[in-house]
Design a protein around this motif. Structure first.
Motif, PDB file in Angstrom:
ATOM      1  N   THR A  12       0.857  -1.187   0.000  1.00 26.35           N
ATOM      2  CA  THR A  12       0.000   0.000   0.000  1.00 26.35           C
ATOM      3  C   THR A  12       0.891   1.234   0.000  1.00 26.35           C
ATOM      4  N   ILE A  13       0.414   2.293  -0.591  1.00 22.92           N
ATOM      5  CA  ILE A  13       1.151   3.561  -0.567  1.00 22.92           C
ATOM      6  C   ILE A  13       0.881   4.194   0.802  1.00 22.92           C
ATOM      7  N   LEU A  15       0.949   7.174   1.953  1.00 22.20           N
ATOM      8  CA  LEU A  15       0.256   8.459   2.009  1.00 22.20           C
ATOM      9  C   LEU A  15      -1.175   8.313   1.497  1.00 22.20           C
ATOM     10  N   THR A  16      -2.111   8.720   2.302  1.00 19.59           N
ATOM     11  CA  THR A  16      -3.499   8.712   1.835  1.00 19.59           C
ATOM     12  C   THR A  16      -3.739   9.968   1.008  1.00 19.59           C
ATOM     13  N   ILE A  17      -4.267   9.768  -0.191  1.00 22.78           N
ATOM     14  CA  ILE A  17      -4.498  10.923  -1.065  1.00 22.78           C
ATOM     15  C   ILE A  17      -5.826  11.565  -0.668  1.00 22.78           C
ATOM     16  N   THR A  18      -5.677  12.635   0.088  1.00 25.07           N
ATOM     17  CA  THR A  18      -6.858  13.369   0.551  1.00 25.07           C
ATOM     18  C   THR A  18      -7.000  14.649  -0.265  1.00 25.07           C
TER      19      THR A  18
ATOM     20  N   ILE B  46      -2.380  -3.372  -6.299  1.00 23.08           N
ATOM     21  CA  ILE B  46      -1.936  -2.137  -5.639  1.00 23.08           C
ATOM     22  C   ILE B  46      -3.163  -1.481  -5.008  1.00 23.08           C
ATOM     23  N   ILE B  47      -3.059  -1.271  -3.715  1.00 28.74           N
ATOM     24  CA  ILE B  47      -4.194  -0.656  -3.017  1.00 28.74           C
ATOM     25  C   ILE B  47      -3.903   0.833  -2.887  1.00 28.74           C
ATOM     26  N   PRO B  49      -4.756   4.267  -1.375  1.00 32.61           N
ATOM     27  CA  PRO B  49      -5.544   4.892  -0.306  1.00 32.61           C
ATOM     28  C   PRO B  49      -6.046   6.272  -0.741  1.00 32.61           C
ATOM     29  N   ILE B  50      -7.205   6.279  -1.314  1.00 29.90           N
ATOM     30  CA  ILE B  50      -7.755   7.538  -1.826  1.00 29.90           C
ATOM     31  C   ILE B  50      -8.997   7.893  -1.020  1.00 29.90           C
ATOM     32  N   ALA B  51      -8.984   9.111  -0.482  1.00 27.20           N
ATOM     33  CA  ALA B  51     -10.140   9.570   0.290  1.00 27.20           C
ATOM     34  C   ALA B  51     -11.061  10.367  -0.627  1.00 27.20           C
ATOM     35  N   LEU B  57      -9.920  11.999  -9.077  1.00 26.69           N
ATOM     36  CA  LEU B  57      -8.474  12.134  -8.834  1.00 26.69           C
ATOM     37  C   LEU B  57      -7.709  11.919 -10.141  1.00 26.69           C
TER      38      LEU B  57
END
Lengths: 81, 169
Positions: A12-13, A15-18, B46-47, B49-51, B57
């Motif tokens: 997992t990356i 950094l969460t893309i917020t 690939i996970i 993490p997108i909020a 995006l």
């Protein structure tokens, strides 16, 4: 028959893309557009001393860049900045 | 900056043909389409993490990518535009922009010209009327070359006229 599992490679990356990250990227883009405009102005004017052609070039540069930046801002808002 | 002498008269500017920008434009267009070819090959494991909505995006990142390509095109254009030969009644000034912060300038007195030749090689240069112009000199820089100049026959004529006037005087 042996098989290779891809399990260990799942990652997992960190950094969460917020929206905040997107906003920073947007500011970075604005900064790059401004920096390029400065470089163009510097080169054109310092070399040619022609205010007319320099202004025209900057108007074209900012005009097209503005279209991209407005579209990027709209996408960023849709994402949730 | 171009500085002419007091009694020097500007005559002409030679630039490269705009067609030489075409390869750079094609490369930038390929780069613009690249994300659409790469995305299908991104591994599904690939996970991200997108909020938020990933589609929005992707749209944002793609527009940002296009903006960067547009900035690259601006710089390519500046590089092209500031490559020039300026002809005055006394000198030939050769300006070559080799990058954003790298410029070479060479100056040749008109009377130092020994020979002017042009070279138009290939189908596209023949039809679009562009080619190289070579100026042999008596100076330390044995040859001045401007590649892919627009209308080289006319450029040669202008240079020869200036040279003839200078030598006759």
């Amino acid at each position: 028959m042996n098989s290779i599992s891809l399990e260990p490679f799942i990652f997992t990356i960190p950094l969460t893309i917020t929206g905040e990250v997107v906003l920073w990227l947007l500011w970075l883009l604005v900064g790059l557009v401004g920096l390029t405009a400065f470089i163009i102005t510097y080169h054109m004017y310092s070399f040619t001393r022609s205010a007319g052609s320099t202004t025209l070039l900057i108007i074209i540069h900012y005009g097209i860049s503005a279209v991209f930046l407005i579209a990027a801002t709209a996408a960023a808002f849709l994402f949730g900045i | 900056m171009i500085e002419l002498q007091k009694d020097e008269q500007y005559l002409y500017t030679f630039r490269r043909h705009p067609i030489v920008l075409l390869p750079a434009i094609i490369i930038l267009l390929v780069f613009a389409a690249l994300p659409f070819f790469i995305i299908p090959y991104i591994p599904a494991n690939i996970i991200l993490p997108i909020a938020g909505d990933p589609a929005n995006l992707f749209t944002f990142l793609y527009i940002a990518w296009l903006t960067l390509l547009w900035l690259a095109l601006s710089i390519v254009f500046i590089d092209h535009w500031l490559d020039m030969w300026i002809i005055t009644d006394k000198r030939l000034l050769d300006f070559e922009q080799l990058g954003l912060f790298n410029r070479e300038t060479a100056v040749l007195r008109i009377e130092q010209i020994q020979d002017i030749s042009i070279e138009v090689k290939g189908v596209i240069p023949t039809f679009l009327n562009y080619g190289d112009i070579h100026v042999q000199t008596a100076g330390a820089n044995k040859e001045f070359v401007l590649h892919n100049i627009n209308n080289p026959i006319n450029a040669k004529k202008i240079l020869y006229d200036v040279y003839s006037k200078k030598v006759d005087n």
